[in-house]
Design an enzyme around this catalytic site. Sequence first.
Site, PDB file in Angstrom:
ATOM      1  N   SER A   6     -62.199  36.974  21.464  1.00 50.22           N
ATOM      2  CA  SER A   6     -61.537  36.825  20.514  1.00 50.22           C
ATOM      3  C   SER A   6     -62.225  37.199  18.938  1.00 50.22           C
ATOM      4  O   SER A   6     -61.793  37.327  17.668  1.00 50.22           O
ATOM      5  CB  SER A   6     -60.607  35.652  20.273  1.00 50.22           C
ATOM      6  OG  SER A   6     -61.565  34.612  20.362  1.00 50.22           O
TER       7      SER A   6
ATOM      8  N   THR B 145     -67.601  41.384  20.092  1.00 47.49           N
ATOM      9  CA  THR B 145     -67.588  42.282  21.172  1.00 47.49           C
ATOM     10  C   THR B 145     -68.802  42.301  21.825  1.00 47.49           C
ATOM     11  O   THR B 145     -69.970  42.148  21.312  1.00 47.49           O
ATOM     12  CB  THR B 145     -67.762  43.882  20.522  1.00 47.49           C
ATOM     13  OG1 THR B 145     -66.296  43.750  19.640  1.00 47.49           O
ATOM     14  CG2 THR B 145     -67.622  45.188  21.404  1.00 47.49           C
ATOM     15  N   VAL B 146     -68.947  42.896  23.311  1.00 43.14           N
ATOM     16  CA  VAL B 146     -70.001  42.479  24.103  1.00 43.14           C
ATOM     17  C   VAL B 146     -70.424  44.148  24.651  1.00 43.14           C
ATOM     18  O   VAL B 146     -69.449  44.587  25.024  1.00 43.14           O
ATOM     19  CB  VAL B 146     -70.034  41.567  25.371  1.00 43.14           C
ATOM     20  CG1 VAL B 146     -71.157  41.366  25.849  1.00 43.14           C
ATOM     21  CG2 VAL B 146     -69.304  40.405  24.642  1.00 43.14           C
TER      22      VAL B 146
ATOM     23  N   LYS C  88     -73.773  40.590  21.915  1.00 41.39           N
ATOM     24  CA  LYS C  88     -72.889  39.931  21.776  1.00 41.39           C
ATOM     25  C   LYS C  88     -72.714  40.003  20.213  1.00 41.39           C
ATOM     26  O   LYS C  88     -73.681  39.606  19.607  1.00 41.39           O
ATOM     27  CB  LYS C  88     -72.392  38.736  22.013  1.00 41.39           C
ATOM     28  CG  LYS C  88     -70.984  38.003  21.919  1.00 41.39           C
ATOM     29  CD  LYS C  88     -70.718  36.964  22.821  1.00 41.39           C
ATOM     30  CE  LYS C  88     -69.421  35.985  22.062  1.00 41.39           C
ATOM     31  NZ  LYS C  88     -69.374  34.921  23.100  1.00 41.39           N
TER      32      LYS C  88
ATOM     33  N   ASP D 261     -64.501  25.102  26.600  1.00 42.44           N
ATOM     34  CA  ASP D 261     -63.905  26.293  26.834  1.00 42.44           C
ATOM     35  C   ASP D 261     -64.031  26.640  28.182  1.00 42.44           C
ATOM     36  O   ASP D 261     -64.172  28.141  28.397  1.00 42.44           O
ATOM     37  CB  ASP D 261     -63.954  27.190  25.797  1.00 42.44           C
ATOM     38  CG  ASP D 261     -62.927  28.295  25.579  1.00 42.44           C
ATOM     39  OD1 ASP D 261     -61.758  28.074  26.052  1.00 42.44           O
ATOM     40  OD2 ASP D 261     -62.960  29.252  25.033  1.00 42.44           O
TER      41      ASP D 261
HETATM   42  N1  LIG Z   1     -73.865  38.593  29.362  1.00 43.02           N
HETATM   43  C1  LIG Z   1     -72.764  39.163  29.775  1.00 43.02           C
HETATM   44  N2  LIG Z   1     -73.013  39.950  30.761  1.00 43.02           N
HETATM   45  C2  LIG Z   1     -71.909  40.739  31.112  1.00 43.02           C
HETATM   46  N3  LIG Z   1     -70.551  40.771  30.519  1.00 43.02           N
HETATM   47  C3  LIG Z   1     -70.390  39.918  29.498  1.00 43.02           C
HETATM   48  C4  LIG Z   1     -71.651  38.953  29.133  1.00 43.02           C
HETATM   49  N4  LIG Z   1     -71.047  38.312  28.074  1.00 43.02           N
HETATM   50  C5  LIG Z   1     -69.743  38.656  27.903  1.00 43.02           C
HETATM   51  N5  LIG Z   1     -69.344  39.550  28.712  1.00 43.02           N
HETATM   52  C6  LIG Z   1     -68.130  40.278  28.814  1.00 43.02           C
HETATM   53  O1  LIG Z   1     -67.124  40.229  27.764  1.00 43.02           O
HETATM   54  C7  LIG Z   1     -66.465  39.420  27.672  1.00 43.02           C
HETATM   55  C8  LIG Z   1     -66.182  38.512  26.271  1.00 43.02           C
HETATM   56  O2  LIG Z   1     -67.363  37.908  25.965  1.00 43.02           O
HETATM   57  P1  LIG Z   1     -67.175  36.337  25.439  1.00 43.02           P
HETATM   58  O3  LIG Z   1     -66.157  35.319  26.248  1.00 43.02           O
HETATM   59  O4  LIG Z   1     -68.337  35.688  25.435  1.00 43.02           O
HETATM   60  O5  LIG Z   1     -66.403  36.646  23.988  1.00 43.02           O
HETATM   61  P2  LIG Z   1     -65.571  35.707  22.801  1.00 43.02           P
HETATM   62  O6  LIG Z   1     -65.470  36.375  21.938  1.00 43.02           O
HETATM   63  O7  LIG Z   1     -66.429  34.721  22.797  1.00 43.02           O
HETATM   64  O8  LIG Z   1     -64.505  35.244  23.894  1.00 43.02           O
HETATM   65  P3  LIG Z   1     -63.185  33.973  23.443  1.00 43.02           P
HETATM   66  O9  LIG Z   1     -61.942  35.031  23.475  1.00 43.02           O
HETATM   67  O10 LIG Z   1     -63.270  33.439  24.628  1.00 43.02           O
HETATM   68  O11 LIG Z   1     -63.798  33.424  22.339  1.00 43.02           O
HETATM   69  C9  LIG Z   1     -66.405  38.458  28.995  1.00 43.02           C
HETATM   70  O12 LIG Z   1     -65.223  37.749  29.193  1.00 43.02           O
HETATM   71  C10 LIG Z   1     -67.312  39.270  29.773  1.00 43.02           C
HETATM   72  O13 LIG Z   1     -66.189  40.244  30.285  1.00 43.02           O
END
Ligand SMILES: Nc1ncnc2c1ncn2[C@@H]1O[C@H](COP(=O)(O)OP(=O)(O)OP(=O)(O)O)[C@@H](O)[C@H]1O
Length: 321
Positions: free
Chosen positions: A13, A16-17, A32, A121
């Site tokens: 949310s 982007t990773v 990220k 979370d």
């Molecule tokens: N270190 C990593 N290695 C591989 N894939 C990853 C890694 N970090 C994140 N991802 C992928 O990216 C997705 C999104 O990452 P993340 O949950 O950290 O983002 P966010 O924006 O914090 O999400 P949220 O919606 O929970 O706030 C994860 O569900 C996973 O599929």
Amino acid sequence: MEWRRGPVIGRGSTATVSLATVVPSGEHIAVKSTELSKSEFLQREQNFLSKMNSPYIIKYGGFSVTEETYNLCMEFAPGGSLFDEIQRHGGRLNEQRIKFYTSQILKGLNYLHMNGLVHCDIKSKNILIGKDGFAKIADLGCAKFVEKFDDNKNFAVSEFCGTPVFMAPEVARREEQGFAADIWAVGCTIIEMATGTNPWPELNDPVSALYRIGFSGEVPETPRWLSGEAKEFLRKCMRKDPNERWTAKELLEHSFVSEVIESHSCFNEEVDMSSPCTVLHQGIWDSTLSPENSTHRVSSLNSFRRKDSEIVWKCRKLELG
Ligand SMILES: Nc1ncnc2c1ncn2[C@@H]1O[C@H](COP(=O)(O)OP(=O)(O)OP(=O)(O)O)[C@@H](O)[C@H]1O
């Protein structure tokens, strides 16, 4: 450390990773990223991650700011998320695998809690499967240090964060969000592993979810096919009163997980976690890293800036949907 950005492997949310390659070693890392002006949560995550050192928490690799983008570098988890792992196994894991991952999640949580940090979370999408095949806790963007703590107490904190259907009753009622709330979320994650869905699949909007969880007195249904031992373990995680919920340390001594052997050989199958194993990751492996690819330099300095108004806004957003 210099790195080159490759394809996107995940979107959350707030960020982007991408898969990235370290120059010149060729090692893969995950980066990220988000717009600098919206990076408070990512900077918050950077601050926490940079202080952690456990095989059960995703490893920190530094941060950089390039062209108004904030980048957080970390260990790349080739197995994707635990949510992906559940899908790979047809929508539910067998009890042996549930034990295996639960034990590692609890070790990671025990480490966080012993350091005074509440994750806030925990869910299968925030647990990653590393190169070693073990579960690692990720996404510390909602985490917070409790103001004071000892082994037995729960703590009232002023901010609430997380995903409504994984929230404990006391969090849904906005009373407190302490270590015990993470344990409730472990229970929810066990239900996800056993059923392929969150514990309240019928609740679609955050407001009714919070109301039902907080005020109905109901506890999510225990998956019927689990063994008596697993059901009993789940009940210890999902006590309505946070003071009666078992701690991570206590749960690690429960017979459900205390005998878990940390080796994939316990599944009688060969696992190669050195390369990506989700369909998505396999595609990445087959492609050449694309040349959006500017080279970035990462600093491991700590540049944490905290903006409570944004955090409160995120919580309000969760409440109002
Ligand atoms: N270190 C990593 N290695 C591989 N894939 C990853 C890694 N970090 C994140 N991802 C992928 O990216 C997705 C999104 O990452 P993340 O949950 O950290 O983002 P966010 O924006 O914090 O999400 P949220 O919606 O929970 O706030 C994860 O569900 C996973 O599929």
